[in-house]
Design a protein around this motif. Sequence first.
Motif, PDB file in Angstrom:
ATOM      1  N   TYR A 143      -4.654   6.896  -8.603  1.00  0.00           N
ATOM      2  CA  TYR A 143      -6.001   6.474  -8.980  1.00  0.00           C
ATOM      3  C   TYR A 143      -5.998   5.723 -10.312  1.00  0.00           C
ATOM      4  O   TYR A 143      -6.804   4.810 -10.519  1.00  0.00           O
ATOM      5  CB  TYR A 143      -6.929   7.684  -9.043  1.00  0.00           C
ATOM      6  N   GLY A 144      -5.099   6.104 -11.211  1.00  0.00           N
ATOM      7  CA  GLY A 144      -4.988   5.369 -12.467  1.00  0.00           C
ATOM      8  C   GLY A 144      -4.515   3.942 -12.249  1.00  0.00           C
ATOM      9  O   GLY A 144      -5.031   3.001 -12.870  1.00  0.00           O
ATOM     10  N   LEU A 145      -3.532   3.766 -11.361  1.00  0.00           N
ATOM     11  CA  LEU A 145      -3.068   2.420 -11.036  1.00  0.00           C
ATOM     12  C   LEU A 145      -4.164   1.593 -10.378  1.00  0.00           C
ATOM     13  O   LEU A 145      -4.280   0.386 -10.628  1.00  0.00           O
ATOM     14  CB  LEU A 145      -1.851   2.499 -10.109  1.00  0.00           C
ATOM     15  N   PHE A 146      -4.964   2.240  -9.543  1.00  0.00           N
ATOM     16  CA  PHE A 146      -6.062   1.521  -8.887  1.00  0.00           C
ATOM     17  C   PHE A 146      -7.055   0.974  -9.912  1.00  0.00           C
ATOM     18  O   PHE A 146      -7.431  -0.203  -9.865  1.00  0.00           O
ATOM     19  CB  PHE A 146      -6.773   2.448  -7.905  1.00  0.00           C
ATOM     20  N   VAL A 147      -7.466   1.813 -10.837  1.00  0.00           N
ATOM     21  CA  VAL A 147      -8.432   1.377 -11.858  1.00  0.00           C
ATOM     22  C   VAL A 147      -7.826   0.289 -12.739  1.00  0.00           C
ATOM     23  O   VAL A 147      -8.472  -0.728 -13.040  1.00  0.00           O
ATOM     24  CB  VAL A 147      -8.885   2.580 -12.705  1.00  0.00           C
ATOM     25  N   LEU A 148      -6.564   0.481 -13.138  1.00  0.00           N
ATOM     26  CA  LEU A 148      -5.910  -0.505 -14.002  1.00  0.00           C
ATOM     27  C   LEU A 148      -5.752  -1.842 -13.292  1.00  0.00           C
ATOM     28  O   LEU A 148      -6.029  -2.906 -13.871  1.00  0.00           O
ATOM     29  CB  LEU A 148      -4.549   0.030 -14.446  1.00  0.00           C
ATOM     30  N   ASP A 149      -5.314  -1.805 -12.041  1.00  0.00           N
ATOM     31  CA  ASP A 149      -5.123  -3.059 -11.308  1.00  0.00           C
ATOM     32  C   ASP A 149      -6.448  -3.767 -11.057  1.00  0.00           C
ATOM     33  O   ASP A 149      -6.522  -4.997 -11.124  1.00  0.00           O
ATOM     34  CB  ASP A 149      -4.427  -2.781  -9.977  1.00  0.00           C
ATOM     35  N   LEU A 150      -7.490  -2.996 -10.779  1.00  0.00           N
ATOM     36  CA  LEU A 150      -8.798  -3.607 -10.553  1.00  0.00           C
ATOM     37  C   LEU A 150      -9.286  -4.329 -11.810  1.00  0.00           C
ATOM     38  O   LEU A 150      -9.801  -5.453 -11.734  1.00  0.00           O
ATOM     39  CB  LEU A 150      -9.801  -2.539 -10.125  1.00  0.00           C
ATOM     40  N   CYS A 151      -9.104  -3.702 -12.964  1.00  0.00           N
ATOM     41  CA  CYS A 151      -9.519  -4.334 -14.225  1.00  0.00           C
ATOM     42  C   CYS A 151      -8.692  -5.589 -14.506  1.00  0.00           C
ATOM     43  O   CYS A 151      -9.240  -6.632 -14.900  1.00  0.00           O
ATOM     44  CB  CYS A 151      -9.379  -3.340 -15.374  1.00  0.00           C
ATOM     45  N   LEU A 152      -7.374  -5.498 -14.298  1.00  0.00           N
ATOM     46  CA  LEU A 152      -6.519  -6.659 -14.525  1.00  0.00           C
ATOM     47  C   LEU A 152      -6.833  -7.782 -13.541  1.00  0.00           C
ATOM     48  O   LEU A 152      -6.806  -8.965 -13.906  1.00  0.00           O
ATOM     49  CB  LEU A 152      -5.050  -6.255 -14.405  1.00  0.00           C
ATOM     50  N   TYR A 153      -7.135  -7.408 -12.305  1.00  0.00           N
ATOM     51  CA  TYR A 153      -7.449  -8.421 -11.292  1.00  0.00           C
ATOM     52  C   TYR A 153      -8.710  -9.193 -11.675  1.00  0.00           C
ATOM     53  O   TYR A 153      -8.739 -10.429 -11.610  1.00  0.00           O
ATOM     54  CB  TYR A 153      -7.631  -7.751  -9.929  1.00  0.00           C
ATOM     55  N   LEU A 188       2.775  -6.744 -11.378  1.00  0.00           N
ATOM     56  CA  LEU A 188       3.629  -5.558 -11.448  1.00  0.00           C
ATOM     57  C   LEU A 188       2.827  -4.287 -11.184  1.00  0.00           C
ATOM     58  O   LEU A 188       3.285  -3.381 -10.471  1.00  0.00           O
ATOM     59  CB  LEU A 188       4.307  -5.480 -12.820  1.00  0.00           C
ATOM     60  N   VAL A 189       1.632  -4.209 -11.754  1.00  0.00           N
ATOM     61  CA  VAL A 189       0.778  -3.043 -11.517  1.00  0.00           C
ATOM     62  C   VAL A 189       0.387  -2.967 -10.041  1.00  0.00           C
ATOM     63  O   VAL A 189       0.358  -1.882  -9.445  1.00  0.00           O
ATOM     64  CB  VAL A 189      -0.476  -3.105 -12.412  1.00  0.00           C
ATOM     65  N   LEU A 190       0.108  -4.121  -9.436  1.00  0.00           N
ATOM     66  CA  LEU A 190      -0.244  -4.137  -8.018  1.00  0.00           C
ATOM     67  C   LEU A 190       0.920  -3.674  -7.153  1.00  0.00           C
ATOM     68  O   LEU A 190       0.737  -2.913  -6.191  1.00  0.00           O
ATOM     69  CB  LEU A 190      -0.673  -5.546  -7.613  1.00  0.00           C
ATOM     70  N   LEU A 191       2.135  -4.096  -7.482  1.00  0.00           N
ATOM     71  CA  LEU A 191       3.312  -3.639  -6.740  1.00  0.00           C
ATOM     72  C   LEU A 191       3.480  -2.125  -6.859  1.00  0.00           C
ATOM     73  O   LEU A 191       3.775  -1.434  -5.875  1.00  0.00           O
ATOM     74  CB  LEU A 191       4.560  -4.357  -7.252  1.00  0.00           C
ATOM     75  N   LEU A 192       3.292  -1.609  -8.067  1.00  0.00           N
ATOM     76  CA  LEU A 192       3.367  -0.162  -8.259  1.00  0.00           C
ATOM     77  C   LEU A 192       2.290   0.559  -7.459  1.00  0.00           C
ATOM     78  O   LEU A 192       2.529   1.637  -6.900  1.00  0.00           O
ATOM     79  CB  LEU A 192       3.236   0.178  -9.746  1.00  0.00           C
ATOM     80  N   PHE A 193       1.109  -0.040  -7.397  1.00  0.00           N
ATOM     81  CA  PHE A 193       0.022   0.571  -6.631  1.00  0.00           C
ATOM     82  C   PHE A 193       0.366   0.634  -5.150  1.00  0.00           C
ATOM     83  O   PHE A 193       0.118   1.645  -4.488  1.00  0.00           O
ATOM     84  CB  PHE A 193      -1.271  -0.215  -6.843  1.00  0.00           C
ATOM     85  N   TRP A 194       0.922  -0.438  -4.608  1.00  0.00           N
ATOM     86  CA  TRP A 194       1.314  -0.426  -3.194  1.00  0.00           C
ATOM     87  C   TRP A 194       2.343   0.671  -2.918  1.00  0.00           C
ATOM     88  O   TRP A 194       2.220   1.414  -1.944  1.00  0.00           O
ATOM     89  CB  TRP A 194       1.894  -1.786  -2.804  1.00  0.00           C
ATOM     90  N   VAL A 195       3.339   0.763  -3.781  1.00  0.00           N
ATOM     91  CA  VAL A 195       4.378   1.779  -3.594  1.00  0.00           C
ATOM     92  C   VAL A 195       3.789   3.179  -3.729  1.00  0.00           C
ATOM     93  O   VAL A 195       4.076   4.078  -2.923  1.00  0.00           O
ATOM     94  CB  VAL A 195       5.522   1.567  -4.605  1.00  0.00           C
ATOM     95  N   ALA A 196       2.950   3.373  -4.745  1.00  0.00           N
ATOM     96  CA  ALA A 196       2.345   4.686  -4.958  1.00  0.00           C
ATOM     97  C   ALA A 196       1.431   5.073  -3.804  1.00  0.00           C
ATOM     98  O   ALA A 196       1.388   6.239  -3.395  1.00  0.00           O
ATOM     99  CB  ALA A 196       1.563   4.694  -6.275  1.00  0.00           C
ATOM    100  N   ALA A 197       0.696   4.105  -3.264  1.00  0.00           N
ATOM    101  CA  ALA A 197      -0.194   4.394  -2.140  1.00  0.00           C
ATOM    102  C   ALA A 197       0.602   4.799  -0.906  1.00  0.00           C
ATOM    103  O   ALA A 197       0.245   5.762  -0.207  1.00  0.00           O
ATOM    104  CB  ALA A 197      -1.064   3.179  -1.836  1.00  0.00           C
ATOM    105  N   ALA A 198       1.692   4.078  -0.630  1.00  0.00           N
ATOM    106  CA  ALA A 198       2.521   4.415   0.531  1.00  0.00           C
ATOM    107  C   ALA A 198       3.180   5.778   0.352  1.00  0.00           C
ATOM    108  O   ALA A 198       3.214   6.597   1.286  1.00  0.00           O
ATOM    109  CB  ALA A 198       3.576   3.335   0.746  1.00  0.00           C
TER     110      ALA A 198
END
Length: 236
Positions: A143-153, A188-198
Motif C-alpha cells: 500500500y505504501g508503494l501504491f500511494v508513492l507511485d500514484l503521487c509520482l505518476y 522504479l517504484v512502479l516496477l516494485l509495485f508490480w512485483v509486490a502486488a504479484a
Amino acid sequence: MPNTIFKLASAGKHSSKVHAWTNPAFEDKSAASPGKPADAQITVMPSGEAELTEVMFPSYKKMLRRMSYQALALYALIVGHVMLTAYTDPMYTRTPLTQVIVYTAQIGLLVAIIMAFFVLTSQTLYIQLGRYDLYLSQFAFLYGLFVLDLCLYVAIKVYATVLLYQRVNHIAMWYAPGYTALWTVQRLVLLLFWVAAAYSCYSVFDPRFFDPEYIVGLERREEEEARGVSHSKARR
C-alpha cells in the motif's frame, strides 16, 4: 471497545478460551443502557473434533476457489497495466482527449489492482475481525508503494503536460530539469509495485491469514508490547 471471549464447546485442543475482538454487530441489549453498546458473548460449537479454522470458514473450499479466480483476475490486471504502460508511456502527443484517455486508463488500472487485492484479502481474518491495523501492518509495503507511485505518476504527468504545451519536443523533454530523474524514480517504484502486488497476491493463500490462533497471537503480542511501554514510562 471491550474484548470478546469465544467459548469453544469441544474437548479438543481448541477447547480453551480464545481471545478475540468485539464485533459491533453483536450487542447485549438486555444489559446495556439505551444507546450504549455492550460486550458480546459468542459460543462457537464445533462438531466433533473440527478445527477452529473449519468452524470459522465452513465453506473454505468454495472460498479458496473464489479466491483463486480473484487472484487470476488480479494477475491479469497487473499484466494489463504492464502492457498499457509499455505501449503508452512516455506519450508525446499534445492532443488533450488522447492524454485524458491514456492517463485515465493508466491510473484506472493502477487503482483497479489495489482494489482487486483488497477484495482478495477481504476473506482473511484480518478483515473478517475488523483488525485493519494488523492488516495494514502486514501489507504496508504494497500500500505504501501504491500511494508513492500514484503521487509520482501525477507529478511526472503534470510536468510532461506542461512541457508539451510549452512546445518542448519529445527529445528535449528528457533534458528538462529533473524530468529524467523523476521519470526514472517513478518507473522504479512502479516496477516494485508490480512485483509486490504479484508476491502479495501469492502470499495471501498462506494458511496463517486464516488461522484464528495466529491472529490471537499477534493481538496478545501487541498487548504485551503495550504493557511493556507503559511500564517503562511508569518507571521514568
